[in-house]
Design an enzyme around this catalytic site. Structure first.
Site, PDB file in Angstrom:
ATOM      1  N   ASN A  37      41.463  40.560  63.541  1.00 25.30           N
ATOM      2  CA  ASN A  37      40.357  40.807  62.611  1.00 25.30           C
ATOM      3  C   ASN A  37      40.411  42.240  62.087  1.00 25.30           C
ATOM      4  O   ASN A  37      41.232  43.056  62.530  1.00 25.30           O
ATOM      5  CB  ASN A  37      39.019  40.612  63.343  1.00 25.30           C
ATOM      6  CG  ASN A  37      38.366  39.272  63.037  1.00 25.30           C
ATOM      7  OD1 ASN A  37      38.438  38.778  61.912  1.00 25.30           O
ATOM      8  ND2 ASN A  37      37.723  38.682  64.038  1.00 25.30           N
ATOM      9  N   ASP A  74      34.236  42.544  63.483  1.00 23.38           N
ATOM     10  CA  ASP A  74      34.838  41.440  62.725  1.00 23.38           C
ATOM     11  C   ASP A  74      35.465  42.041  61.469  1.00 23.38           C
ATOM     12  O   ASP A  74      36.143  43.060  61.539  1.00 23.38           O
ATOM     13  CB  ASP A  74      33.769  40.359  62.463  1.00 23.38           C
ATOM     14  CG  ASP A  74      34.379  39.011  62.095  1.00 23.38           C
ATOM     15  OD1 ASP A  74      35.570  38.957  61.781  1.00 23.38           O
ATOM     16  OD2 ASP A  74      33.657  38.001  62.092  1.00 23.38           O
ATOM     17  N   GLU A 123      33.459  33.944  55.277  1.00 28.46           N
ATOM     18  CA  GLU A 123      34.429  35.005  55.627  1.00 28.46           C
ATOM     19  C   GLU A 123      35.199  35.468  54.401  1.00 28.46           C
ATOM     20  O   GLU A 123      35.167  34.826  53.355  1.00 28.46           O
ATOM     21  CB  GLU A 123      35.454  34.460  56.648  1.00 28.46           C
ATOM     22  CG  GLU A 123      35.040  34.617  58.099  1.00 28.46           C
ATOM     23  CD  GLU A 123      35.328  36.009  58.657  1.00 28.46           C
ATOM     24  OE1 GLU A 123      35.727  36.893  57.878  1.00 28.46           O
ATOM     25  OE2 GLU A 123      35.144  36.195  59.872  1.00 28.46           O
TER      26      GLU A 123
HETATM   27  C1  BGC Z   1      36.642  34.247  63.560  1.00 29.34           C
HETATM   28  C2  BGC Z   1      35.580  33.507  64.306  1.00 29.34           C
HETATM   29  C3  BGC Z   1      35.056  34.371  65.427  1.00 29.34           C
HETATM   30  C4  BGC Z   1      34.605  35.687  64.870  1.00 29.34           C
HETATM   31  C5  BGC Z   1      34.122  36.665  65.907  1.00 29.34           C
HETATM   32  C6  BGC Z   1      36.095  35.538  63.080  1.00 29.34           C
HETATM   33  O1  BGC Z   1      37.086  36.258  62.400  1.00 29.34           O
HETATM   34  O2  BGC Z   1      37.137  33.474  62.481  1.00 29.34           O
HETATM   35  O3  BGC Z   1      36.067  32.289  64.744  1.00 29.34           O
HETATM   36  O4  BGC Z   1      34.006  33.709  66.093  1.00 29.34           O
HETATM   37  O5  BGC Z   1      35.655  36.306  64.156  1.00 29.34           O
HETATM   38  O6  BGC Z   1      35.102  37.029  66.798  1.00 29.34           O
HETATM   39 CA    CA Z   2      36.941  37.641  60.575  1.00 28.18          CA
END
Ligand code: BGC
Ligand code: CA
Length: 294
Positions: free
Chosen positions: A149, A201, A18
């Site tokens: 996100n 995301d 990430e």
């Molecule tokens: C989170 C994950 C999640 C994903 C999709 C990410 O930002 O850290 O835990 O599964 O987003 O929602």
């Molecule tokens: Ca993320």
């Protein structure tokens, strides 16, 4: 959908890669494996392997400072200077080891404030929030979120983009970069209405003001115009791309982090590139990422 040129940048076995972020000054890409509590640094120009710091707790996102990094670990925000001791800048009020909401996606605005959201421990209840760290003041700015996100800003600094991944919608808020104030939010993109799979995301905005979003469980990276229209879809060779960042000497390499956390053994065998850092070249350049200033 375009099937063009997504390839491996660094082969890795990450659980939840990430928060890629490119430092123009250091020509270095940083990113995290949230679940393993790792922060990576890699200078593609040198051609070698990345270096890795182990934080000893989950780490949601990474941002730049002039001499190092600031990271949102599960329990709090920590400054990591290039040399010397880490310094805790803010605690996560939602965190209790083993049951609390950890920090997740975040980035700096053009004035150097750090915006960072949390994720509900059960990834479904609306108990998470979005916070802002502005010269030592840490305030809660949005509430009733499940998975914070997709934080990004328009190049003209008028809009803050954000998603609660659970809603499959990306919102935009009018934004005053001088004061840090947010206006009302409005739905800007609705994956449902567009017939797109997965959840929105992490994201990055390019120099034309278009928003590139990694569709987790959607196996693609999509590009939206400033008006919120879908203008490109790029297939990714795994189901769970998590976030994108522009980097490289010309800011025209799109780095894509990926996850394996939702793949079983069969899925991992089918998608051998899942868990690696991926890259593709783009026709448009990205924007330099601002440093954290407080
Ligand atoms: C989170 C994950 C999640 C994903 C999709 C990410 O930002 O850290 O835990 O599964 O987003 O929602
Ligand atoms: Ca993320």
């Amino acid at each position: 959908m375009q099937h063009d040129g997504v390839e491996v940048a660094v082969e890795l076995d990450m659980s939840l890669g990430e928060s890629p972020v490119w430092s123009v000054a250091r020509q270095t890409l940083y990113w995290a494996d949230i679940n393993k509590g790792h922060v990576y640094a890699w200078r593609p120009r040198d051609g070698g392997a990345p270096t890795r710091i182990e934080l000893g707790e989950k780490v949601g996102c990474v941002a730049l400072t002039d001499v190092g990094l600031v990271v949102a670990a599960a329990s709090g925000i920590v400054r990591l200077p290039e040399s010397g001791e880490p310094e805790r800048l803010a605690a996560n009020a939602e965190w209790q080891a083993g049951q609390g909401n950890r920090f997740n996606d975040g980035r700096c605005d053009a004035a150097g404030r750090l915006w960072v959201g949390t994720i509900a421990a059960d990834e479904s209840s609306p108990t998470a929030a979005l916070y802002c760290l502005d010269r030592g003041e840490f305030t809660r700015r949005l509430t009733d979120i499940g998975i914070s996100n997709g934080l990004a800003f328009s190049p003209d600094r008028r809009w803050l983009y954000h998603t609660d991944s659970l809603t499959r919608r990306i919102l935009r808020y009018s934004f005053d970069v001088d004061s840090g104030a947010l206006g009302e939010g409005e739905t800007w993109v609705d994956l449902e209405a567009l017939g797109l799979p997965g959840v929105p995301d992490g994201a990055a905005v390019d120099s034309e003001g278009c928003y590139w979003s990694a569709l987790y469980d959607g196996g693609r990276v999509v590009r939206f115009s400033p008006e919120g229209e879908l203008v490109a879809e790029h297939e990714v060779p795994c189901p769970h791309p998590t976030m994108v960042a522009f980097g490289g000497a010309d800011l025209r390499t799109l780095y894509i982090t990926t996850a394996t956390q939702h793949l079983d053994a069969e899925g991992k065998a089918r998608w051998p590139l899942a868990g690696s850092l991926l890259q593709m070249r783009t026709g448009v350049a990205g924007l330099a990422e601002p440093d954290f200033s407080g």
